[in-house]
Structures are given as C-alpha cells and as structure tokens.
Design a protein around this motif. Structure first.
Motif, PDB file in Angstrom:
ATOM      1  N   ALA A  94     -59.155 -16.820 -51.002  1.00 24.53           N
ATOM      2  CA  ALA A  94     -58.656 -17.688 -49.933  1.00 24.53           C
ATOM      3  C   ALA A  94     -59.414 -19.015 -49.935  1.00 24.53           C
ATOM      4  CB  ALA A  94     -58.803 -16.998 -48.586  1.00 24.53           C
ATOM      5  N   LYS A  95     -58.876 -19.974 -49.193  1.00 22.58           N
ATOM      6  CA  LYS A  95     -59.525 -21.270 -49.041  1.00 22.58           C
ATOM      7  C   LYS A  95     -60.311 -21.292 -47.728  1.00 22.58           C
ATOM      8  CE  LYS A  95     -55.892 -23.686 -51.632  1.00 22.58           C
ATOM      9  NZ  LYS A  95     -54.860 -24.753 -51.585  1.00 22.58           N
ATOM     10  N   VAL A  96     -61.222 -22.234 -47.629  1.00 25.77           N
ATOM     11  CA  VAL A  96     -62.070 -22.315 -46.443  1.00 25.77           C
ATOM     12  C   VAL A  96     -61.246 -22.522 -45.179  1.00 25.77           C
ATOM     13  CG1 VAL A  96     -63.890 -23.665 -45.315  1.00 25.77           C
ATOM     14  CG2 VAL A  96     -64.069 -23.125 -47.741  1.00 25.77           C
ATOM     15  N   GLY A  97     -60.137 -23.227 -45.295  1.00 23.76           N
ATOM     16  CA  GLY A  97     -59.314 -23.490 -44.120  1.00 23.76           C
ATOM     17  C   GLY A  97     -58.364 -22.366 -43.751  1.00 23.76           C
ATOM     18  N   ASP A  98     -58.328 -21.287 -44.547  1.00 21.24           N
ATOM     19  CA  ASP A  98     -57.398 -20.181 -44.280  1.00 21.24           C
ATOM     20  C   ASP A  98     -57.934 -19.247 -43.196  1.00 21.24           C
ATOM     21  OD1 ASP A  98     -55.789 -21.165 -46.261  1.00 21.24           O
ATOM     22  OD2 ASP A  98     -56.444 -19.729 -47.785  1.00 21.24           O
ATOM     23  N   VAL A  99     -56.998 -18.527 -42.566  1.00 21.77           N
ATOM     24  CA  VAL A  99     -57.400 -17.503 -41.593  1.00 21.77           C
ATOM     25  C   VAL A  99     -57.878 -16.269 -42.349  1.00 21.77           C
ATOM     26  CG1 VAL A  99     -55.849 -18.322 -39.787  1.00 21.77           C
ATOM     27  CG2 VAL A  99     -55.042 -16.615 -41.428  1.00 21.77           C
ATOM     28  N   MET A 100     -58.627 -15.418 -41.673  1.00 25.05           N
ATOM     29  CA  MET A 100     -59.248 -14.254 -42.308  1.00 25.05           C
ATOM     30  C   MET A 100     -58.273 -13.074 -42.299  1.00 25.05           C
ATOM     31  SD  MET A 100     -63.058 -14.807 -40.630  1.00 25.05           S
ATOM     32  CE  MET A 100     -63.949 -13.709 -41.728  1.00 25.05           C
ATOM     33  N   THR A 101     -57.394 -13.056 -43.288  1.00 25.36           N
ATOM     34  CA  THR A 101     -56.403 -11.995 -43.406  1.00 25.36           C
ATOM     35  C   THR A 101     -56.816 -11.014 -44.503  1.00 25.36           C
ATOM     36  OG1 THR A 101     -55.120 -13.331 -44.971  1.00 25.36           O
ATOM     37  CG2 THR A 101     -54.524 -13.497 -42.641  1.00 25.36           C
ATOM     38  N   VAL A 102     -56.030  -9.937 -44.656  1.00 20.87           N
ATOM     39  CA  VAL A 102     -56.297  -8.941 -45.696  1.00 20.87           C
ATOM     40  C   VAL A 102     -55.075  -8.843 -46.605  1.00 20.87           C
ATOM     41  CG1 VAL A 102     -57.879  -7.606 -44.284  1.00 20.87           C
ATOM     42  CG2 VAL A 102     -55.452  -7.084 -44.209  1.00 20.87           C
ATOM     43  N   SER A 103     -55.308  -8.371 -47.811  1.00 19.30           N
ATOM     44  CA  SER A 103     -54.212  -8.222 -48.762  1.00 19.30           C
ATOM     45  C   SER A 103     -53.462  -6.914 -48.582  1.00 19.30           C
ATOM     46  CB  SER A 103     -54.750  -8.310 -50.200  1.00 19.30           C
ATOM     47  OG  SER A 103     -55.756  -7.329 -50.420  1.00 19.30           O
ATOM     48  N   MET A 104     -54.056  -5.957 -47.876  1.00 22.94           N
ATOM     49  CA  MET A 104     -53.408  -4.670 -47.652  1.00 22.94           C
ATOM     50  C   MET A 104     -52.202  -4.836 -46.725  1.00 22.94           C
ATOM     51  SD  MET A 104     -55.112  -1.131 -46.211  1.00 22.94           S
ATOM     52  CE  MET A 104     -55.664  -1.918 -44.713  1.00 22.94           C
ATOM     53  N   THR A 105     -51.067  -4.282 -47.115  1.00 24.70           N
ATOM     54  CA  THR A 105     -49.859  -4.404 -46.316  1.00 24.70           C
ATOM     55  C   THR A 105     -49.873  -3.412 -45.157  1.00 24.70           C
ATOM     56  OG1 THR A 105     -48.617  -2.776 -47.607  1.00 24.70           O
ATOM     57  CG2 THR A 105     -48.562  -5.075 -48.371  1.00 24.70           C
ATOM     58  N   PRO A 106     -49.189  -3.718 -44.051  1.00 25.56           N
ATOM     59  CA  PRO A 106     -49.120  -2.767 -42.937  1.00 25.56           C
ATOM     60  C   PRO A 106     -48.551  -1.412 -43.346  1.00 25.56           C
ATOM     61  CG  PRO A 106     -48.375  -4.938 -42.240  1.00 25.56           C
ATOM     62  CD  PRO A 106     -48.552  -5.002 -43.730  1.00 25.56           C
ATOM     63  N   LYS A 107     -47.601  -1.411 -44.306  1.00 29.83           N
ATOM     64  CA  LYS A 107     -47.005  -0.159 -44.763  1.00 29.83           C
ATOM     65  C   LYS A 107     -48.050   0.724 -45.440  1.00 29.83           C
ATOM     66  CE  LYS A 107     -43.298   1.669 -47.686  1.00 29.83           C
ATOM     67  NZ  LYS A 107     -42.181   1.313 -48.612  1.00 29.83           N
ATOM     68  N   ASP A 108     -48.850   0.120 -46.321  1.00 29.62           N
ATOM     69  CA  ASP A 108     -49.903   0.878 -46.997  1.00 29.62           C
ATOM     70  C   ASP A 108     -50.958   1.357 -46.003  1.00 29.62           C
ATOM     71  OD1 ASP A 108     -48.708   0.590 -49.454  1.00 29.62           O
ATOM     72  OD2 ASP A 108     -49.878  -1.175 -50.022  1.00 29.62           O
ATOM     73  N   PHE A 113     -54.041   5.432 -43.322  1.00 31.46           N
ATOM     74  CA  PHE A 113     -54.868   5.688 -42.141  1.00 31.46           C
ATOM     75  C   PHE A 113     -54.088   6.223 -40.946  1.00 31.46           C
ATOM     76  CE2 PHE A 113     -56.897   2.023 -44.375  1.00 31.46           C
ATOM     77  CZ  PHE A 113     -58.001   2.709 -44.862  1.00 31.46           C
ATOM     78  N   GLY A 114     -52.764   6.282 -41.047  1.00 25.58           N
ATOM     79  CA  GLY A 114     -51.960   6.762 -39.931  1.00 25.58           C
ATOM     80  C   GLY A 114     -51.536   5.672 -38.973  1.00 25.58           C
ATOM     81  N   LYS A 115     -52.214   4.544 -38.992  1.00 24.33           N
ATOM     82  CA  LYS A 115     -51.864   3.387 -38.168  1.00 24.33           C
ATOM     83  C   LYS A 115     -52.476   2.140 -38.798  1.00 24.33           C
ATOM     84  CE  LYS A 115     -53.804   4.934 -34.458  1.00 24.33           C
ATOM     85  NZ  LYS A 115     -54.327   5.071 -33.076  1.00 24.33           N
ATOM     86  N   VAL A 116     -51.957   0.994 -38.443  1.00 27.94           N
ATOM     87  CA  VAL A 116     -52.475  -0.255 -38.981  1.00 27.94           C
ATOM     88  C   VAL A 116     -53.826  -0.561 -38.337  1.00 27.94           C
ATOM     89  CG1 VAL A 116     -52.053  -2.727 -39.254  1.00 27.94           C
ATOM     90  CG2 VAL A 116     -50.136  -1.123 -39.327  1.00 27.94           C
ATOM     91  N   PRO A 117     -54.869  -0.792 -39.139  1.00 30.60           N
ATOM     92  CA  PRO A 117     -56.171  -1.118 -38.549  1.00 30.60           C
ATOM     93  C   PRO A 117     -56.074  -2.331 -37.639  1.00 30.60           C
ATOM     94  CG  PRO A 117     -56.401  -0.640 -40.888  1.00 30.60           C
ATOM     95  CD  PRO A 117     -54.928  -0.708 -40.612  1.00 30.60           C
ATOM     96  N   PRO A 118     -56.747  -2.295 -36.490  1.00 30.67           N
ATOM     97  CA  PRO A 118     -56.634  -3.406 -35.535  1.00 30.67           C
ATOM     98  C   PRO A 118     -57.258  -4.698 -36.060  1.00 30.67           C
ATOM     99  CG  PRO A 118     -58.357  -1.889 -34.882  1.00 30.67           C
ATOM    100  CD  PRO A 118     -57.632  -1.233 -36.015  1.00 30.67           C
ATOM    101  N   ASP A 119     -56.780  -5.794 -35.516  1.00 32.88           N
ATOM    102  CA  ASP A 119     -57.327  -7.106 -35.841  1.00 32.88           C
ATOM    103  C   ASP A 119     -58.690  -7.245 -35.156  1.00 32.88           C
ATOM    104  OD1 ASP A 119     -56.112 -10.196 -36.586  1.00 32.88           O
ATOM    105  OD2 ASP A 119     -57.823 -10.063 -35.242  1.00 32.88           O
ATOM    106  N   LEU A 120     -59.725  -7.514 -35.941  1.00 27.57           N
ATOM    107  CA  LEU A 120     -61.079  -7.513 -35.381  1.00 27.57           C
ATOM    108  C   LEU A 120     -61.458  -8.811 -34.679  1.00 27.57           C
ATOM    109  CD1 LEU A 120     -63.186  -5.543 -38.012  1.00 27.57           C
ATOM    110  CD2 LEU A 120     -62.013  -4.746 -35.961  1.00 27.57           C
ATOM    111  N   SER A 121     -60.601  -9.815 -34.734  1.00 22.94           N
ATOM    112  CA  SER A 121     -60.922 -11.045 -34.013  1.00 22.94           C
ATOM    113  C   SER A 121     -60.776 -10.865 -32.510  1.00 22.94           C
ATOM    114  CB  SER A 121     -60.041 -12.206 -34.498  1.00 22.94           C
ATOM    115  OG  SER A 121     -58.666 -11.921 -34.289  1.00 22.94           O
ATOM    116  N   VAL A 122     -60.140  -9.768 -32.079  1.00 19.47           N
ATOM    117  CA  VAL A 122     -59.973  -9.527 -30.642  1.00 19.47           C
ATOM    118  C   VAL A 122     -60.531  -8.161 -30.226  1.00 19.47           C
ATOM    119  CG1 VAL A 122     -57.921 -10.975 -30.484  1.00 19.47           C
ATOM    120  CG2 VAL A 122     -57.665  -8.554 -31.000  1.00 19.47           C
ATOM    121  N   GLU A 123     -61.063  -7.415 -31.157  1.00 18.90           N
ATOM    122  CA  GLU A 123     -61.515  -6.053 -30.848  1.00 18.90           C
ATOM    123  C   GLU A 123     -62.638  -6.030 -29.821  1.00 18.90           C
ATOM    124  OE1 GLU A 123     -60.995  -1.831 -31.889  1.00 18.90           O
ATOM    125  OE2 GLU A 123     -59.832  -3.662 -31.719  1.00 18.90           O
TER     126      GLU A 123
END
Length: 258
Positions: A94-108, A113-123
């Motif tokens: 990623a670039k410095v200006g990009d948001v902190m996302t993951v490459s893992m798809t919600p389907k995977d 894991f049985g559910k999509v891991p929560p976004d940690l920016s609000v945890e």
C-alpha cells in the motif's frame, strides 16, 4: 470540521460493528459469570508506546483486521516519518496515503473464522480498552474448539490466539462449584493457568506490550483525543474565569440598588 467528520464516521462504524457482531463491554466466561476486567494502562500520550503498538498491530493484527478509518499517513502524528512508515509498517504494498485495509476477502474470513473480523479502528470505542486489554491476556489452549484456543472474556471465540508465540501456550484450570445464587446448580469457575510452553516474552513484558497495542487501538479510534482534551481544559478554564468576572460585574452593578 475534519475532526467532527472523523468522530461521526467512527461513531457510526462503532454502532454498525456492535450491531453486527453483538459486541459487549463484558462477556460471560466458561462458568457463565462476568469475567472481571483489568484496568488497561493509558499510554496514548506516549509516542514510544504508540509506535510499539503500531508495530505489534501491523505484525499480528493487520493480516485479518482492517482499520479503514485510519490512513498510514496518520501515523505521522505519533512521531513517524513517511520513510519509517514505508519501511516498517506497510507490508502489503500500500501507499502511505492509503487506508489500513486487508487483502483477505469477507467471504474467506467468514469461511475461516465464522464471521468477518471486526474493524480495529473502532474496536476500542465499541468494546472499551479494559475489555481488549483483558481479552488479549486471557487466551488458553482448548482442544475442544475449532481453533484450538479459548478465551475467558469471550468464550468460544472464533479468533485464534494470534500472539501465542509471545505469550506461550497455557491451559486453564476450572472447578465445579455451587452457584451462590442457586445452590441446586453447579457452575465451572476459573481457578488458574498452567504454562505448557514459555513464550518469547516474560509475562510482565507481554502485558506491557499488550498495553502498548491497546493504547494504539485507542489512538486509532480517536486520533484527536489528546487535542480534544487539551481544548476541553482551556474551555473549562475560560468558563471559570468568565463566570468569576460576570459575578463581580453583577455585584458591582447592583451594589447601589436597594
């Protein structure tokens, strides 16, 4: 305006995560009671702690958890340069200006894991820092679960112990005791851990690093919180002085009125 928009966005996301994943301030452990939460050290004002927390987050959390309310460039606010961010904290191209996302798809994520891991920016807002701090320190090995791990704060959690190499492997010991509220009912009560294999960190060192990680998550949830608190103190001081001046003016104005 930028701060207000960030706060509103973070709050709305926290509500969405809470509604979707059933988040709670405390969770029942194996015995059915509320596991007591430990007080999380507040190190948000320490750039050294936040930088260490950012390193732990990138290496152990960012593979599965996104933080879409935070850009890598925001890490400048904790004392890092763009080059340090590129060299040490961006592992996915990623670039410095990009948001902190993951490459893992919600389907995977749901399949694994049985559910999509929560976004940690609000945890930290959704759960509270005490909850996260205790949760990350109460994992134990449990062969009866799909992941081989369990947690006292969040029983039967779908997330494996990502930090097990640092903490080591340990099992939990429970005892059957009568429920004090209902003597006819038995409950399982946690009595302690048994260390199976040591981790790369000593227990106190592990706790200190988790405190840094939780402080970083708290910072991510509201990067402007220190500035907000400073402004709040100034406003309260101004109101106190203004109240005193207004009181004296009022007394001077009415002193000759009988």
């Amino acid at each position: 305006m930028k701060y207000i928009l960030h706060t509103v966005k973070a709050s709305l996301r926290a509500i969405a995560v809470t509604a979707t994943l059933g988040l709670a301030a405390t969770a029942a452990y194996a015995g059915g009671g509320d596991y007591p939460l430990d007080k999380a050290p507040d190190r948000v004002s320490s750039n050294a702690a936040l930088q260490n927390g950012a390193k732990l987050y990138v290496n152990y959390c960012a593979a599965c958890h996104s933080a879409v309310s935070v850009r890598y460039s925001s890490l400048r606010d904790i004392g890092l340069t763009d080059q340090q961010i590129k060299d040490n904290l961006i592992l996915n191209g990623a670039k410095v200006g990009d948001v902190m996302t993951v490459s893992m798809t919600p389907k995977d994520a749901k399949a694994w894991f049985g559910k999509v891991p929560p976004d940690l920016s609000v945890e930290a807002r959704a759960r509270g820092t005490d909850w996260i701090y205790t949760y990350l320190r109460t994992y134990y090995q449990d062969d009866s679960t799909p992941t081989g791990w369990n947690n006292l704060v969040y029983p039967n959690v779908g997330m494996p112990h990502a930090l097990w190499q640092l903490q080591g492997i340990r099992t939990a010991t429970f005892e059957e005791r009568k429920d004090p509220k209902d003597p006819s009912r038995m409950e399982k009560v946690f009595v302690g851990y048994e260390q199976v294999t040591p981790g790369t960190m000593k227990p106190q060192e592990y706790d200190d690093n988790i405190a840094d990680l939780v402080s970083f998550m708290s910072w991510m949830a509201e990067p402007m919180q220190l500035q907000r608190k400073r402004i709040g103190v100034v406003v309260l001081l101004f109101l106190a002085i203004f109240t005193f001046v207004a009181w004296r003016l009022n007394k001077a104005y009415w002193k000759d009125v009988k």
